[in-house]
Design a protein around this motif. Structure first.
Motif, mmCIF file in Angstrom:
data_model
loop_
_atom_site.group_PDB
_atom_site.id
_atom_site.type_symbol
_atom_site.label_atom_id
_atom_site.label_comp_id
_atom_site.label_asym_id
_atom_site.label_seq_id
_atom_site.Cartn_x
_atom_site.Cartn_y
_atom_site.Cartn_z
ATOM 1 N N UNK A 239 0.917 -0.969 0.209
ATOM 2 C CA UNK A 239 -0.089 0.206 -0.318
ATOM 3 C C UNK A 239 0.801 1.342 -0.236
ATOM 4 N N UNK A 240 1.635 0.893 0.625
ATOM 5 C CA UNK A 240 2.420 2.670 0.795
ATOM 6 C C UNK A 240 3.906 2.634 -0.428
ATOM 7 N N UNK A 241 4.426 1.420 -1.131
ATOM 8 C CA UNK A 241 4.253 1.721 -2.451
ATOM 9 C C UNK A 241 3.372 2.903 -3.550
ATOM 10 N N UNK A 242 2.225 2.144 -3.473
ATOM 11 C CA UNK A 242 1.024 3.015 -4.465
ATOM 12 C C UNK A 242 1.060 4.227 -3.934
ATOM 13 N N UNK A 243 1.205 4.721 -2.907
ATOM 14 C CA UNK A 243 0.866 6.198 -2.507
ATOM 15 C C UNK A 243 2.568 6.756 -3.085
ATOM 16 N N UNK A 244 3.487 6.238 -2.177
ATOM 17 C CA UNK A 244 4.699 6.838 -2.878
ATOM 18 C C UNK A 244 4.487 7.065 -4.799
ATOM 19 N N UNK A 245 4.154 6.532 -5.341
ATOM 20 C CA UNK A 245 3.905 6.285 -6.621
ATOM 21 C C UNK A 245 2.728 7.572 -6.711
ATOM 22 N N UNK A 246 1.898 7.512 -6.090
ATOM 23 C CA UNK A 246 0.841 8.780 -6.721
ATOM 24 C C UNK A 246 0.768 10.033 -5.789
ATOM 25 N N UNK A 247 2.277 9.614 -4.984
ATOM 26 C CA UNK A 247 2.578 11.502 -4.290
ATOM 27 C C UNK A 247 3.561 11.425 -5.814
ATOM 28 N N UNK A 248 4.925 10.789 -5.831
ATOM 29 C CA UNK A 248 5.302 11.187 -7.214
ATOM 30 C C UNK A 248 4.651 11.871 -8.400
ATOM 31 N N UNK A 255 -4.094 25.021 -4.114
ATOM 32 C CA UNK A 255 -4.840 24.380 -3.030
ATOM 33 C C UNK A 255 -3.834 23.382 -2.313
ATOM 34 N N UNK A 256 -2.815 22.892 -2.282
ATOM 35 C CA UNK A 256 -1.502 22.089 -2.599
ATOM 36 C C UNK A 256 -0.063 22.711 -2.429
ATOM 37 N N UNK A 257 0.496 22.912 -1.973
ATOM 38 C CA UNK A 257 1.967 23.743 -1.487
ATOM 39 C C UNK A 257 2.317 22.397 -2.027
ATOM 40 N N UNK A 258 4.497 23.025 -2.753
ATOM 41 C CA UNK A 258 5.605 22.055 -2.406
ATOM 42 C C UNK A 258 5.663 22.019 -1.215
ATOM 43 N N UNK A 259 6.152 22.779 -0.254
ATOM 44 C CA UNK A 259 6.818 21.997 0.200
ATOM 45 C C UNK A 259 5.702 21.079 1.049
ATOM 46 N N UNK A 260 4.240 21.671 1.047
ATOM 47 C CA UNK A 260 2.681 20.145 1.753
ATOM 48 C C UNK A 260 3.137 18.456 0.990
ATOM 49 N N UNK A 261 3.578 19.039 -0.410
ATOM 50 C CA UNK A 261 3.711 17.771 -1.598
ATOM 51 C C UNK A 261 5.246 16.917 -0.548
ATOM 52 N N UNK A 262 5.649 17.684 -0.771
ATOM 53 C CA UNK A 262 7.362 17.408 -0.046
ATOM 54 C C UNK A 262 7.619 16.282 1.340
ATOM 55 N N UNK A 263 6.281 17.202 2.378
ATOM 56 C CA UNK A 263 6.409 16.514 3.377
ATOM 57 C C UNK A 263 5.497 15.294 3.154
ATOM 58 N N UNK A 265 5.788 13.624 0.729
ATOM 59 C CA UNK A 265 6.672 12.142 0.268
ATOM 60 C C UNK A 265 7.211 11.818 1.286
ATOM 61 N N UNK A 266 8.076 12.107 2.425
ATOM 62 C CA UNK A 266 9.247 12.453 2.639
ATOM 63 C C UNK A 266 8.610 11.220 3.963
ATOM 64 N N UNK A 267 7.483 12.094 4.979
ATOM 65 C CA UNK A 267 7.085 10.756 5.440
ATOM 66 C C UNK A 267 6.048 9.738 4.934
ATOM 67 N N UNK A 268 6.456 9.593 3.840
ATOM 68 C CA UNK A 268 6.008 7.990 3.377
ATOM 69 C C UNK A 268 7.031 7.413 2.784
ATOM 70 N N UNK A 269 8.196 7.685 2.684
ATOM 71 C CA UNK A 269 9.528 7.179 2.439
ATOM 72 C C UNK A 269 10.060 6.821 3.858
ATOM 73 N N UNK A 270 10.072 7.582 4.574
ATOM 74 C CA UNK A 270 9.814 7.186 6.776
ATOM 75 C C UNK A 270 9.218 5.972 6.723
ATOM 76 N N UNK A 271 8.276 5.898 6.625
ATOM 77 C CA UNK A 271 7.778 5.050 6.269
ATOM 78 C C UNK A 271 7.325 3.634 5.840
#
Length: 521
Positions: A239-248, A255-263, A265-271
């Motif tokens: 599931x996390x692999x799919x989530x990482x793919x979606x975030x990429x 409504x969605x800043x680059x900072x939020x997106x990067x956050x 991505x970082x959290x999913x990578x850590x997970x």
């Protein structure tokens, strides 16, 4: 200046030597003039013909080795420096290997224990030995208990990491993540992927709830709980692999800043890292439990044997265990050997690339040795000459370092059958062995090699440029006795000499005047 140049020929001390040179040359080349034509004539003579092939090469050691560690690590000791002479088997460098020596000692202790047990089998069991076997069983049971507790901890840890990955890291960008219809809080370019993630989030919530409820039965069914933990953690990882793919695929929007997106991505990578670690820990803990259980089985079996006495088959089995223990000792010693660099030959250290305390990478050259047994010359002979060269041919070598007057005898030792293309030309590597050892020879010196391909002594010969060809037939022109008549004589030629002469097999005789060159006046 001109008057001084010509005046020098008027002096007797200049004229006399010059006349000697001219007259000496006249003994071989004679010039005739007749009918308005000038002829350069040479008599056919008996000569020694040598066919040589000249090449340039490089002095190489007969044997050289580049030495490296088979495994990486921190360098503990460097026992040599450049220029040192070493004997085969000497330890040149070593890595930190105290832990490997400890493993070797442990393996050796086990070997001794197995040997002692075999000795016991052969002589019968004593009460003291029964007590030892019982203690081993007790220790093995304790180890199984510790391994089981560790596995239970890792199962719990896998749940904790999976729960954190989903409910803390992923749920940041889901709406109503624990409800019956979780929704991703932003749109994705791939609507199918978005739908799959939302459906899987709902299913994983049910899985986490069920997983949490099953902990009460973990101790009673540790292997069942382990299987459940592996499957659930693997599902979370997917599931996390799919989530990482979606975030990429996300790009910033109103409504969605680059900072939020990067956050995100970082959290999913850590997970993902955390869940992968949990899966690895489960596998490791499972292996430790299996090893502990195997050791317990062995200990219990040994106790049974001690109590029951040993039959010949059991003694044979124990002998096999001794062999197995000995193999572990050899394996431990092999591991130690990989942390040592030993000299495989007697030689001289030409390069040493590290110092104590530095980190050495596996298979990176640390020490170079040149053989102390001697040197050879390697050269490349073009394909037009290689047919002339044979293994065993004699050769003369001069080294640029000592000039052309210092000649070293050698022979052709090896001709590589494979071609080597150099500047578009096919060449063949030829190796020469020196006739004797000479301390002046050094690796890397430039060598000029003359290979004696073939030699004939006392054969009739003329200059090669006297040979003419017409319609595939070779012939020479002979000046008649009157100095005017020109005769053609068909000849059969033999060996071509490196000095410009060629063997005449038949067609003319010694002393006949052969025309080498003619020119109309």
């Amino acid at each position: 200046m001109k008057s001084r140049f010509f005046s020098s020929f008027k002096r007797p001390r200049v004229i006399i030597p010059l006349l000697i040179i001219i007259l000496g040359a006249g003994g071989y080349f004679t010039f005739f003039r007749g009918n308005g034509v000038a002829y350069e004539v040479v008599p056919a003579r008996i000569l020694d013909i040598r066919q040589e092939v000249s090449v340039t090469g490089r002095v190489e050691p007969i044997e050289s080795v580049d030495l490296a560690f088979e495994k990486g690590g921190r360098v503990r000791a460097v026992n040599v420096k450049v220029g040192d002479r070493v004997l085969a088997g000497a330890i040149l460098m070593s890595l930190d290997n105290a832990d490997l020596f400890a493993d070797r000692d442990q393996a050796d202790a086990d070997r001794k224990a197995q040997q002692a047990l075999l000795d016991q089998y052969r002589r019968g069991t004593r009460p003291e030995e029964l007590a030892i076997s019982e203690a081993k069983v007790k220790s093995a049971k304790s180890a199984v208990g510790d391994a089981a507790s560790n596995l239970i901890d890792k199962i719990s840890d896998a749940y904790t990491k999976s729960d954190d990955a989903i409910r803390n890291k992923v749920d940041q960008f889901f709406l109503a993540p624990r409800g019956t219809n979780p929704q991703i809080a932003f749109s994705l370019p791939d609507s199918k992927l978005k739908s799959e993630l939302e459906q899987e989030r709902f299913a994983i919530e049910k899985m986490l709830v069920s997983w949490s409820a099953s902990f009460a039965a973990t101790e009673a069914d540790i292997l069942g709980s382990l299987l459940e933990a592996k499957e659930n953690a693997a599902r979370v990882r997917a599931f996390l692999d799919k989530a990482a793919l979606a975030l990429s695929t996300l790009t910033p929007s109103g409504s969605l800043s680059q900072t939020t997106i990067d956050g995100y991505r970082t959290d999913v990578s850590s997970a993902r890292t955390s869940v992968n670690t949990a899966l690895t820990n489960l596998t490791s803990a499972e292996e430790k439990l299996r090893i502990a259980e195997a050791n317990l089985t062995i200990a219990e079996r040994e106790l049974e044997l001690s109590r029951a006495g040993k039959i010949p088959e059991e003694i044979a089995a124990q002998e096999a265990r001794v062999l197995q223990a000995e193999a572990k000792v050899r394996s431990a010693e092999a591991a130690i050997a990989k942390t040592l660099i030993r000299a495989p030959i007697n030689g001289i250290v030409t390069e040493e690339n590290t110092d104590p305390g530095e980190t050495a990478a596996a298979n990176t050259v640390m020490v170079k040795l040149l053989s102390a047994s001697g040197f050879k010359v390697e050269s490349f002979v073009p394909e037009v000459d290689i047919a002339k060269v044979k293994e065993g041919n004699a050769a003369s070598i001069t080294l640029d370092a000592y000039g052309s007057d210092e000649v070293f005898e050698a022979r052709v030792a090896l001709i590589d059958p494979r071609e080597t293309i150099i500047d578009g030309v096919a060449t063949y590597k030829v190796t020469f062995d020196f006739g004797k050892k000479d301390e002046r020879i050094r690796a890397g010196m430039t060598a000029n090699v003359d290979i004696l391909a073939e030699k004939k002594e006392g054969v009739l010969a003329v200059p090669l440029r006297a040979i003419k060809t017409k319609n595939g037939t070779k012939y020479v022109e002979i000046l008649g006795a009157d100095g005017k008549t020109i005769l053609s004589a068909e000849v059969e030629t033999g060996l071509k000499g490196s000095d410009g002469n060629i063997e005449i097999v038949s067609g003319i005789t010694e002393g006949q005047s052969v025309i080498v060159f003619s020119k109309s006046e």
